[in-house]
Design a protein around this motif. Structure first.
Motif, PDB file in Angstrom:
ATOM      1  N   SER C  48      50.689  38.663  35.689  1.00  0.00           N
ATOM      2  CA  SER C  48      51.515  39.730  35.134  1.00  0.00           C
ATOM      3  C   SER C  48      52.351  40.445  36.193  1.00  0.00           C
ATOM      4  CB  SER C  48      50.639  40.755  34.411  1.00  0.00           C
ATOM      5  OG  SER C  48      49.952  41.550  35.362  1.00  0.00           O
ATOM      6  N   GLN C  49      52.007  40.294  37.459  1.00  0.00           N
ATOM      7  CA  GLN C  49      52.766  40.971  38.515  1.00  0.00           C
ATOM      8  C   GLN C  49      52.656  40.161  39.798  1.00  0.00           C
ATOM      9  OE1 GLN C  49      50.524  42.388  40.992  1.00  0.00           O
ATOM     10  NE2 GLN C  49      48.971  41.333  39.770  1.00  0.00           N
ATOM     11  N   LYS C  50      53.409  40.579  40.812  1.00  0.00           N
ATOM     12  CA  LYS C  50      53.453  39.761  42.019  1.00  0.00           C
ATOM     13  C   LYS C  50      52.822  40.431  43.229  1.00  0.00           C
ATOM     14  CE  LYS C  50      57.066  36.434  41.207  1.00  0.00           C
ATOM     15  NZ  LYS C  50      57.730  36.860  39.959  1.00  0.00           N
ATOM     16  N   GLU C  51      52.585  41.727  43.156  1.00  0.00           N
ATOM     17  CA  GLU C  51      52.171  42.450  44.369  1.00  0.00           C
ATOM     18  C   GLU C  51      50.700  42.269  44.687  1.00  0.00           C
ATOM     19  OE1 GLU C  51      53.562  44.745  41.795  1.00  0.00           O
ATOM     20  OE2 GLU C  51      55.445  43.782  42.338  1.00  0.00           O
ATOM     21  N   VAL C  52      49.881  42.103  43.642  1.00  0.00           N
ATOM     22  CA  VAL C  52      48.443  42.117  43.871  1.00  0.00           C
ATOM     23  C   VAL C  52      47.817  40.796  43.428  1.00  0.00           C
ATOM     24  CG1 VAL C  52      46.289  43.343  43.399  1.00  0.00           C
ATOM     25  CG2 VAL C  52      48.466  44.578  43.367  1.00  0.00           C
ATOM     26  N   GLU C  53      46.901  40.317  44.270  1.00  0.00           N
ATOM     27  CA  GLU C  53      46.121  39.166  43.850  1.00  0.00           C
ATOM     28  C   GLU C  53      44.657  39.583  43.771  1.00  0.00           C
ATOM     29  OE1 GLU C  53      45.842  35.876  46.528  1.00  0.00           O
ATOM     30  OE2 GLU C  53      44.689  34.718  45.068  1.00  0.00           O
ATOM     31  N   LEU C  54      44.089  39.488  42.586  1.00  0.00           N
ATOM     32  CA  LEU C  54      42.694  39.893  42.384  1.00  0.00           C
ATOM     33  C   LEU C  54      41.808  38.652  42.400  1.00  0.00           C
ATOM     34  CD1 LEU C  54      40.576  42.115  41.461  1.00  0.00           C
ATOM     35  CD2 LEU C  54      41.010  41.245  39.176  1.00  0.00           C
ATOM     36  N   VAL C  55      40.729  38.729  43.198  1.00  0.00           N
ATOM     37  CA  VAL C  55      39.774  37.619  43.238  1.00  0.00           C
ATOM     38  C   VAL C  55      38.415  38.107  42.748  1.00  0.00           C
ATOM     39  CG1 VAL C  55      38.673  35.861  44.675  1.00  0.00           C
ATOM     40  CG2 VAL C  55      40.976  36.655  45.222  1.00  0.00           C
ATOM     41  N   PRO C  56      38.014  37.703  41.555  1.00  0.00           N
ATOM     42  CA  PRO C  56      36.677  38.083  41.092  1.00  0.00           C
ATOM     43  C   PRO C  56      35.628  37.130  41.662  1.00  0.00           C
ATOM     44  CG  PRO C  56      37.843  36.918  39.349  1.00  0.00           C
ATOM     45  CD  PRO C  56      38.751  36.916  40.553  1.00  0.00           C
ATOM     46  N   VAL C  57      34.505  37.693  42.094  1.00  0.00           N
ATOM     47  CA  VAL C  57      33.419  36.870  42.633  1.00  0.00           C
ATOM     48  C   VAL C  57      32.138  37.193  41.870  1.00  0.00           C
ATOM     49  CG1 VAL C  57      32.095  36.233  44.680  1.00  0.00           C
ATOM     50  CG2 VAL C  57      34.488  36.914  44.909  1.00  0.00           C
ATOM     51  N   TYR C  58      31.530  36.165  41.343  1.00  0.00           N
ATOM     52  CA  TYR C  58      30.264  36.342  40.633  1.00  0.00           C
ATOM     53  C   TYR C  58      29.146  36.453  41.658  1.00  0.00           C
ATOM     54  CZ  TYR C  58      26.106  34.935  38.027  1.00  0.00           C
ATOM     55  OH  TYR C  58      24.847  34.861  37.492  1.00  0.00           O
ATOM     56  N   LYS C  59      28.383  37.540  41.597  1.00  0.00           N
ATOM     57  CA  LYS C  59      27.354  37.786  42.613  1.00  0.00           C
ATOM     58  C   LYS C  59      25.944  37.817  42.029  1.00  0.00           C
ATOM     59  CE  LYS C  59      28.977  38.179  46.825  1.00  0.00           C
ATOM     60  NZ  LYS C  59      28.346  37.492  47.969  1.00  0.00           N
ATOM     61  N   GLY C  60      25.726  37.125  40.963  1.00  0.00           N
ATOM     62  CA  GLY C  60      24.361  37.066  40.421  1.00  0.00           C
ATOM     63  C   GLY C  60      24.100  38.158  39.410  1.00  0.00           C
ATOM     64  N   THR C  61      22.833  38.510  39.243  1.00  0.00           N
ATOM     65  CA  THR C  61      22.465  39.529  38.268  1.00  0.00           C
ATOM     66  C   THR C  61      22.959  40.898  38.745  1.00  0.00           C
ATOM     67  OG1 THR C  61      20.411  39.948  39.409  1.00  0.00           O
ATOM     68  CG2 THR C  61      20.355  38.303  37.672  1.00  0.00           C
ATOM     69  N   TYR C  62      22.825  41.898  37.888  1.00  0.00           N
ATOM     70  CA  TYR C  62      23.166  43.264  38.289  1.00  0.00           C
ATOM     71  C   TYR C  62      22.447  43.645  39.581  1.00  0.00           C
ATOM     72  CZ  TYR C  62      25.259  44.564  33.753  1.00  0.00           C
ATOM     73  OH  TYR C  62      26.053  44.674  32.657  1.00  0.00           O
ATOM     74  N   GLU C  63      21.159  43.320  39.636  1.00  0.00           N
ATOM     75  CA  GLU C  63      20.360  43.694  40.803  1.00  0.00           C
ATOM     76  C   GLU C  63      20.858  42.979  42.047  1.00  0.00           C
ATOM     77  OE1 GLU C  63      18.996  42.615  37.981  1.00  0.00           O
ATOM     78  OE2 GLU C  63      17.808  44.286  37.215  1.00  0.00           O
ATOM     79  N   GLU C  64      21.137  41.689  41.888  1.00  0.00           N
ATOM     80  CA  GLU C  64      21.598  40.917  43.038  1.00  0.00           C
ATOM     81  C   GLU C  64      22.961  41.406  43.500  1.00  0.00           C
ATOM     82  OE1 GLU C  64      19.051  37.035  41.634  1.00  0.00           O
ATOM     83  OE2 GLU C  64      21.179  37.141  41.191  1.00  0.00           O
ATOM     84  N   THR C  65      23.808  41.749  42.541  1.00  0.00           N
ATOM     85  CA  THR C  65      25.125  42.252  42.894  1.00  0.00           C
ATOM     86  C   THR C  65      25.009  43.567  43.659  1.00  0.00           C
ATOM     87  OG1 THR C  65      25.965  41.253  40.882  1.00  0.00           O
ATOM     88  CG2 THR C  65      27.399  42.829  41.972  1.00  0.00           C
ATOM     89  N   LEU C  66      24.139  44.444  43.179  1.00  0.00           N
ATOM     90  CA  LEU C  66      23.968  45.736  43.844  1.00  0.00           C
ATOM     91  C   LEU C  66      23.448  45.535  45.265  1.00  0.00           C
ATOM     92  CD1 LEU C  66      24.142  48.812  43.520  1.00  0.00           C
ATOM     93  CD2 LEU C  66      21.778  48.812  42.744  1.00  0.00           C
ATOM     94  N   THR C  67      22.457  44.668  45.418  1.00  0.00           N
ATOM     95  CA  THR C  67      21.926  44.416  46.757  1.00  0.00           C
ATOM     96  C   THR C  67      22.982  43.795  47.654  1.00  0.00           C
ATOM     97  OG1 THR C  67      19.738  44.126  45.849  1.00  0.00           O
ATOM     98  CG2 THR C  67      20.100  43.263  48.040  1.00  0.00           C
ATOM     99  N   ALA C  68      23.745  42.864  47.093  1.00  0.00           N
ATOM    100  CA  ALA C  68      24.794  42.221  47.887  1.00  0.00           C
ATOM    101  C   ALA C  68      25.804  43.252  48.369  1.00  0.00           C
ATOM    102  CB  ALA C  68      25.491  41.145  47.061  1.00  0.00           C
ATOM    103  N   VAL C  69      26.163  44.193  47.503  1.00  0.00           N
ATOM    104  CA  VAL C  69      27.183  45.157  47.897  1.00  0.00           C
ATOM    105  C   VAL C  69      26.604  46.172  48.881  1.00  0.00           C
ATOM    106  CG1 VAL C  69      27.004  46.944  46.104  1.00  0.00           C
ATOM    107  CG2 VAL C  69      29.217  46.348  47.046  1.00  0.00           C
ATOM    108  N   ILE C  70      25.330  46.473  48.747  1.00  0.00           N
ATOM    109  CA  ILE C  70      24.691  47.367  49.722  1.00  0.00           C
ATOM    110  C   ILE C  70      24.702  46.711  51.095  1.00  0.00           C
ATOM    111  CG2 ILE C  70      22.450  48.300  50.433  1.00  0.00           C
ATOM    112  CD1 ILE C  70      21.934  48.929  47.470  1.00  0.00           C
ATOM    113  N   ALA C  71      24.263  45.450  51.136  1.00  0.00           N
ATOM    114  CA  ALA C  71      24.249  44.729  52.409  1.00  0.00           C
ATOM    115  C   ALA C  71      25.648  44.682  53.000  1.00  0.00           C
ATOM    116  CB  ALA C  71      23.712  43.314  52.204  1.00  0.00           C
ATOM    117  N   ALA C  72      26.626  44.360  52.169  1.00  0.00           N
ATOM    118  CA  ALA C  72      27.994  44.229  52.651  1.00  0.00           C
ATOM    119  C   ALA C  72      28.539  45.575  53.108  1.00  0.00           C
ATOM    120  CB  ALA C  72      28.875  43.638  51.560  1.00  0.00           C
ATOM    121  N   PHE C  73      28.248  46.618  52.356  1.00  0.00           N
ATOM    122  CA  PHE C  73      28.774  47.942  52.698  1.00  0.00           C
ATOM    123  C   PHE C  73      28.251  48.394  54.058  1.00  0.00           C
ATOM    124  CE2 PHE C  73      29.134  52.538  52.605  1.00  0.00           C
ATOM    125  CZ  PHE C  73      30.404  52.705  52.079  1.00  0.00           C
TER     126      PHE C  73
END
Lengths: 293, 306, 432
Positions: C48-73
Motif C-alpha cells: 500500500s505504500q513505499k516508505e515502510v517495509e514491515l517484517v512480521p516474525v513468528y516467535k512461538g507462543t505468547y510466553e515464548e514471544t514475551l521471553t524472546a523480547v525480554i532477552a532481545a530488549f
C-alpha cells in the motif's frame, strides 16, 4: 580407578580445553547470572530492581504448593526413571538375543525417538484425551471413567506414561550399544559357564552393562527432572490448574511464563543444589559398585 | 571368522548368518517368548506413530472433533502436498526444503561437535594423571543440572555479544555445553581393558596415536549410539532456535510444526493433519540416520577385540 | 540509447526508494491461520505504500514471544513492535522506558488519534492512569455465551439473561432434555475478571491497579463471587454445570459434541465453531446475577496488544505509527474481524462490518462487540496487576480444587487473596 599410564603433557589440557571453554562461556556465565538474579526482584525489561537477600528463597520454601510440587516430582522421577530403564533394558536384551529380524526390531524400536517432540506430545495427549482418547475408551470398557485434566491421578499417570514412552528408545539405543560392546570372548565364556540365561544375565551381562547402566541412571533422572516439562505442558494444555506438575515445570511457569526472574532463579538454584547432592550421593554409593574393567 | 566352531547360535548367527537346523523345543519357545516381548515393545512404541500417520490423512475438523483416527482418511494427497510444497512464514523463505536443511545442519553439527569435543575431554579425564581431573569432570558434569530454559536470558545475551545471533554457530555451540557426551565416553573408556593400553604402549604408540588409532575405532558402537541420540536432539531443537533467530531462512522443521499446531485455542482449528504429516516426514531423515548407524552396532568391539 | 538511459534512471530511482525504505520488525505469537492473516496484512501494508517495509516474525507462543523480547530488549536487539498477551501486559507496561506509548507515537508522527474512536470495552484496557493508550489492542475478544439452538428449543427455553433464570428455569429444563446445561472454558477470565466487570465490582485496589503498583491489593475475596462459586459447585453436583478441567478445548469439546447445551467461550471462538459445530448455534451476553446488580455493565477484552518498543530511531517510530494507522483503518480491522473472529477495535470498523451486512449473515459474530459496548462502570475498563500470570494460575488451581471437592470456597478465596497479594507485593519491588 583406571591404571593411568600417560603422564601429563600438553595433550590432556588441549583435549579438555574446548569442552571446558564452551561450558564456562555457555553454562557457567549464564548460571552465575541466574544465581545473582535469585537475590533480586527485578523487572525483566530492566526498569528497576531491588536487592532482597534471601527473600526469594524464603518465599519458595515457605510456599505450601511448592512442597506439594516437590513431592509429586519425587514420585514422578522415580517412576519415569525406573520404568524407562526397565522396559528399555528388557527390550535391548531381547533384541540382542533374537536371531530373526534383529535389525528390524532395532530400527523399529529406535523409530519413535525420531518423532518431533511437539507432535509426540500431541499424540500422547490425544491418546489420553478425556473425550475422544482411545485409552480413555479402553478404560471405560473396564468401567473406569478416566478424566485427564480433572482427576489428579489420571493426569499424573498420563504424564508418566508419555514421558516413559518418549525415553525408552534413548535407553534402548544405549543399552543395545552397551550389550554389543561386550567382548565376544566374554559372551562365549559365559555361554559355557552358565547354562541358565537368567543367571547368565545377572552374573555376566548385567555387571558388564553397569558402566552404561550407571550413566543411564543419571541421565534418566535428569531427563525425568528437567526434560519432561514439554510433556507436562502439553498434557495440561498450558493451563496448570490443579494438575500435578514437577519442580522444573514450576520454574518454567514462574520464570518463563510469569517473568518472575528472581523467584524462578531461586527455584532453579534450589533444584540444582538438590540434584547435585543426589548425584554426588549416587556417585559415592552406586558407582563404587560399578566395575569398569 | 568363518571357522568359529562354537555351538552357540547367537555367535554363529552373528558371524555368518548360518543356523543350526536343530532347534530344541525349549529354545523354540524361548525364542517365541523373546519375539512376543519385542512385538509388545514395538507395539507400545510404534502404535501411536502409526495412529499419527493414519490421523494425518484426515481433515483438521475431523481430528479436532473425533481425535486420533484408526482408519486412513481421504486427505492424504492434499495434506502432504501442502506440507511438502507450501512455504510457511512471511517471506516464503521457509520452505520444506529449507527447513529440512536447517534441521539437518543442526542435527549433524550438534552431533559431530558434541562427539568430538566430549570424546577428547573424556579421554583427557580418564587416561591422564592431571591435577584437577576430578574437578574438571564435575565442572563438566554439573551442566546436566540446569536446563537451558532456566538460563535462557543470560545465554541469549552472551550469544548476542559474540555476534552469533542468526547464525548456525550460535544455534549449535551453546547446546553443546552439556555433559551427556563426556559422561558417556568416560563410562566407556573406563571399561576399556587396561591391557589394550599396555599393548599399545609396548608397540610404541603415543597418547595421540593411541587415541586416534585404537580408542576411537574401538568406540564405534558408542559413537553410533550417541550420534543417533544427538542428531535427533539437534534435529528436534525448537526453543533455542526460536529465540536467537529472526530470519525465516533459519526456520527448522519443528518450528514449522509448532507454528501449525499453535493456534490460539478456540479461535481457529489447528491444521492437525498437516502438523502430523510434517512430523511424519520429519521423521524420515533421523530414521535414515538410525538405519545407517545401527550397522555399526553389530560391528564395533565384537570384532576389534580379537 | 535514450531508452537505456531511461531504464537506468528508473533503476536508480527504484534503488533510491528501496534504500530510503524503513524496515520495521513485528514479533508475534499468531500461529496457524491467524499467522497467515497477520502475514497477509503485512503484505498488503507493504504494497500500500513505499516508505515502510514491515517484517512480521513468528516467535512461538505468547510466553515464548514475551521471553524472546525480554532477552532481545536486554541485549538491545529488540524489534520495533511486539505482541504481548493481556495477563503479561503489566510486566511490559510497568517497566520504565521499555515502551513508547502508542498515543505518543501516533501523535508525534502526526497521525490523528482520538481514543473515543475505539470501542468502549477496548479503549482503556492497555491504557495508563490518565487514560493514555500505551499498547495498541490487537487480537481482542470477550467472553460470551454460545448456545445450541435445537437443544434450547427442545427444552422449551430461551437463553438466560441472568444466573437466577439459569438456575430456576433454563438449567432444569435442559437437564431434563438430556443435556449438560452449561460449561465454560476459562474460570479466571470468565468467572473472575469479567464477573467483576459485568457486575461493576472492583477487582483490585488502586483503581483496579491502574493508578500504580504501589500497595495494589486484589479484591477477589468478596461475597458476590464467593456466592457464584458456591453455586457453581452446587450446580456441578446437580448436573447443571459441567467442568472438564482447566484446559480450554476440553470444555469446548462437549459443546461441539452436543452434550453441553450452552458454553461460555470467547467471542473469537466463533470462527472455529462454525467449522466444528455441525448444528445451529447462536450466542448471547454473559449472564449476570440480579441479586448483585440491577444494572449489568460491559465486559472487557482479553487477547493481546501490540507494543512499540523504545530505543528506536524517530524514522522507525514514524514507520511504526504508519503501520498502526493502517492496522486500525476500518478495512483492515474488518478483514481481521471477518477472518479471525476477533472483534474490530474501532467504531468505524464496526460500522463498516454492519454496513457490509456481516452481522446479517452471522448474527452471533456481533454479540461480543455489543457486549463491549454495553454501559460502562467505574470498574469495567480492565485491570492492571503484576505477576498476573501467576495469579491466574493460583486462581485456576484453587478453582479446580473447589470443583473437585479438595477445598472449600471460603478457604480457596482466602488462599487466592493471600497468594495474589504476596505476588503483588513482590512485583512492587521489581519496578522500584
Amino acid at each position: 580407578m583406571k591404571r593411568v599410564i600417560f603422564g601429563s603433557s600438553w595433550l590432556p589440557y588441549a583435549f579438555l580445553a574446548p569442552q571446558i571453554l564452551i561450558v564456562i562461556i555457555f553454562f557457567y556465565l549464564p548460571a552465575a547470572e541466574a544465581v545473582r538474579a535469585s537475590f533480586y526482584l527485578e523487572n525483566p525489561f530492566g526498569g528497576g530492581s531491588t536487592f532482597v537477600g534471601i527473600d526469594n528463597y524464603k518465599d519458595v520454601l515457605t510456599d505450601d504448593n511448592y512442597v506439594r510440587v516437590a513431592k509429586f516430582t519425587f514420585w514422578f522421577s522415580l517412576l519415569v526413571t525406573f520404568f524407562s530403564l526397565a522396559i528399555a533394558l528388557l527390550l535391548a536384551v531381547k533384541a540382542d538375543t533374537v536371531l530373526r529380524g534383529a535389525k528390524s526390531y532395532r530400527i523399529l524400536l529406535m523409530w519413535v525417538y525420531a518423532i518431533a517432540p511437539p507432535v509426540a506430545g500431541l499424540i500422547g495427549v490425544l491418546m489420553f484425551d478425556q473425550h475422544v482418547g482411545p485409552i480413555t475408551d479402553v478404560a471405560a470398557l473396564f468401567g473406569y471413567k478416566m478424566q485427564i485434566g480433572v482427576n489428579y491421578n489420571d493426569t499424573a499417570a498420563a504424564m508418566i506414561i508419555i514421558s516413559i514412552w518418549k525415553q525408552v528408545p534413548v535407553n534402548f539405543i544405549f543399552f543395545l550399544s552397551g550389550l554389543q560392546s561386550i567382548p565376544k570372548a566374554v559372551r562365549e565364556a559365559a555361554q559355557i559357564d552358565c547354562r541358565s540365561s537368567w543367571r547368565r544375565f545377572w552374573t555376566v551381562t548385567f555387571p558388564m552393562l553397569a558402566p552404561t547402566g550407571f550413566f543411564l541412571l543419571i541421565i534418566n533422572i535428569t531427563y525425568a527432572l528437567f526434560d519432561t516439562f514439554a510433556v507436562i505442558d502439553v498434557v495440561m494444555k498450558n493451563e496448570p490448574g490443579s494438575n500435578p506438575m514437577t519442580l522444573v515445570y514450576k520454574v518454567y511457569l514462574d520464570g518463563f511464563r510469569g517473568s518472575d526472574l528472581g523467584g524462578s532463579s531461586a527455584q532453579s538454584v534450589i533444584l540444582m543444589a538438590l540434584v547435585l547432592l543426589l548425584t554426588i550421593f549416587q556417585f559415592r554409593m552406586i558407582e563404587r559398585r560399578v566395575h569398569y574393567t | 571368522m568363518m571357522e568359529t566352531t562354537s555351538s552357540n547360535l547367537e555367535v554363529e548367527a552373528r558371524a555368518g548368518g548360518r543356523r543350526t537346523p536343530l532347534l530344541s523345543q525349549r529354545r523354540f519357545w524361548r525364542s517365541v517368548g523373546d519375539h512376543t516381548v519385542l512385538w509388545l515393545g514395538v507395539l507400545f512404541m510404534l502404535a501411536p506413530v502409526l495412529l499419527a500417520f493414519l490421523t494425518s490423512t484426515h481433515d483438521a475438523v475431523t481430528i479436532h472433533r473425533d481425535g486420533l483416527q484408526f482408519l486412513p482418511g481421504d486427505h492424504f494427497g492434499e495434506t502432504y502436498e501442502a506440507v511438502l510444497f507450501g512455504a510457511t512464514g512471511f517471506t516464503g523463505k521457509a520452505t520444506g526444503l529449507v527447513m529440512t536443511f536447517n534441521s539437518m545442519v543442526l542435527g549433524i553439527g550438534f552431533a559431530v561437535g558434541k562427539i568430538v569435543i566430549s570424546m577428547m575431554a573424556a579421554y583427557a579425564i580418564v587416561y591422564f594423571r592431571i591435577p584437577f581431573a576430578t574437578l574438571a569432570f564435575w565442572v563438566i558434569f554439573t551442566t546436566l543440572l540446569l536446563p537451558l530454559e532456566v538460563r535462557i536470558l543470560p545465554s541469549y545475551e552472551i550469544v548476542q555479544k559474540m555476534g552469533l545471533l542468526n547464525s548456525y554457530t550460535g544455534l549449535i555451540l551453546p547446546l553443546i555445553a552439556s555433559a551427556t557426551g563426556t559422561f558417556f565416553f568416560r563410562q566407556f573408556f573406563k571399561s576399556v581393558p587396561d591391557e589394550l593400553l599396555e599393548a599399545a604402549r609396548i608397540d610404541g604408540a603415543g597418547p595421540f596415536k593411541f587415541f586416534v588409532d585404537i580408542l576411537v575405532p574401538m568406540s564405534k558402537t558408542m559413537i553410533a549410539a550417541i550420534f543417533i541420540i544427538m542428531f535427533v536432539f539437534g534435529w528436534n531443537q525448537y526453543l533455542w532456535p526460536t529465540l536467537i533467530t529472526t530470519d525465516e531462512g533459519y526456520y527448522t522443521l519443528v518450528r514449522g510444526i509448532k507454528q501449525i499446531i499453535q493456534v490460539w485455542v478456540g479461535a481457529n482449528i489447528p491444521e492437525y493433519g498437516q502438523a502430523m504429516a510434517l512430523a511424519i516426514l520429519a521423521m524420515l531423515p533421523p530414521i535414515l540416520v538410525v538405519v545407517v548407524f545401527q550397522r555399526w552396532f553389530i560391528k564395533g568391539l565384537t570384532e576389534s577385540d580379537k | 540509447m535514450i531508452k537505456h538511459l531511461i531504464a537506468a534512471g528508473v533503476l536508480l530511482a527504484s534503488a533510491a526508494t528501496a534504500a530510503a525504505q524503513t524496515k520495521i520488525e513485528l514479533w508475534h505469537a499468531m500461529g496457524g491461520r491467524l499467522g497467515e492473516v497477520v502475514n497477509e496484512i503485512a503484505t498488503n501494508f507493504n504494497k500500500s505504500q513505499k516508505e515502510v517495509e514491515l517484517v512480521p516474525v513468528y516467535k512461538g507462543t505468547y510466553e515464548e514471544t514475551l521471553t524472546a523480547v525480554i532477552a532481545a530488549f536486554r541485549a538491545g536487539e529488540q524489534p520495533n513492535i511486539v505482541q504481548v498477551f493481556d495477563a503479561g501486559a503489566a510486566t511490559i507496561i510497568s517497566a520504565k522506558g521499555a515502551v513508547v506509548p502508542v498515543e505518543d507515537l501516533l501523535k508525534k508522527a502526526g497521525v490523528s488519534f482520538d481514543i473515543k474512536d475505539y470501542i468502549s470495552g477496548v479503549r482503556y484496557f492497555y491504557a495508563d492512569t490518565t487514560g493514555k493508550m500505551i499498547g495498541m489492542p490487537f487480537n481482542s475478544s470477550t467472553p460470551i455465551m454460545y448456545f445450541n439452538v435445537e437443544a434450547l428449543k427442545k427444552a422449551g427455553v430461551t437463553p438466560p439473561k441472568t444466573w437466577e433464570e439459569f438456575e430456576k428455569v433454563t438449567a432444569p429444563a435442559l437437564k431434563k432434555a438430556g443435556f449438560v446445561p452449561l460449561a465454560q472454558s476459562h474460570l479466571p477470565w470468565i468467572f473472575t475478571e469479567n464477573f467483576m466487570s459485568r457486575h461493576n465490582l472492583p477487582f483490585a485496589s488502586n483503581d483496579n491497579g491502574y493508578s500504580g503498583v504501589k500497595g495494589t491489593k486484589i479484591l477477589v475475596n468478596n461475597d458476590a463471587i464467593k456466592a457464584h462459586f458456591t453455586k457453581l459447585k452446587e450446580w456441578k453436583e446437580k448436573g447443571f454445570f459441567g467442568w472438564y478441567g482447566a484446559g480450554w478445548s476440553d470444555n469446548q469439546a462437549p459443546f461441539e459434541k452436543q452434550e453441553v447445551a450452552m458454553w461460555i467461550g470467547s467471542s473469537g471462538s466463533f470462527g472455529g465453531l462454525t467449522k466444528s459445530a455441525k448444528f445451529e448455534f447462536s450466542a448471547t451476553y454473559l449472564p449476570y446475577w440480579e441479586a448483585v446488580t440491577a444494572k449489568p455493565t460491559q465486559t472487557f477484552i482479553g487477547g493481546a496488544a501490540l507494543f512499540a518498543l523504545s530505543g528506536k530511531s524517530d524514522a522507525e517510530n514514524t514507520a511504526v505509527a504508519k503501520f498502526f494507522a493502517y492496522l486500525t483503518s476500518p478495512e483492515v480491522q474488518y478483514l481481521w474481524h471477518r477472518e479471525t473472529g476477533y472483534v474490530p477495535i474501532t467504531k468505524a470498523a464496526y460500522e463498516l462490518a454492519t454496513k457490509d451486512g456481516h452481522y446479517k449473515r452471522l448474527p452471533a459474530a456481533e454479540i461480543g462487540i455489543k457486549q463491549l459496548n454495553l454501559p460502562a462502570g467505574e470498574h469495567t475498563k480492565g485491570y492492571r496487576m503484576g505477576f498476573y500470570v501467576q495469579i491466574r494460575d493460583v486462581m485456576n488451581r484453587e478453582y479446580g480444587r473447589i470443583l473437585t471437592g479438595e477445598t472449600t470456597v471460603d478457604a480457596a478465596f482466602k488462599a487466592i487473596e493471600a497468594e495474589a497479594n504476596k505476588l503483588l507485593a513482590r512485583f512492587e519491588k521489581t519496578v522500584k
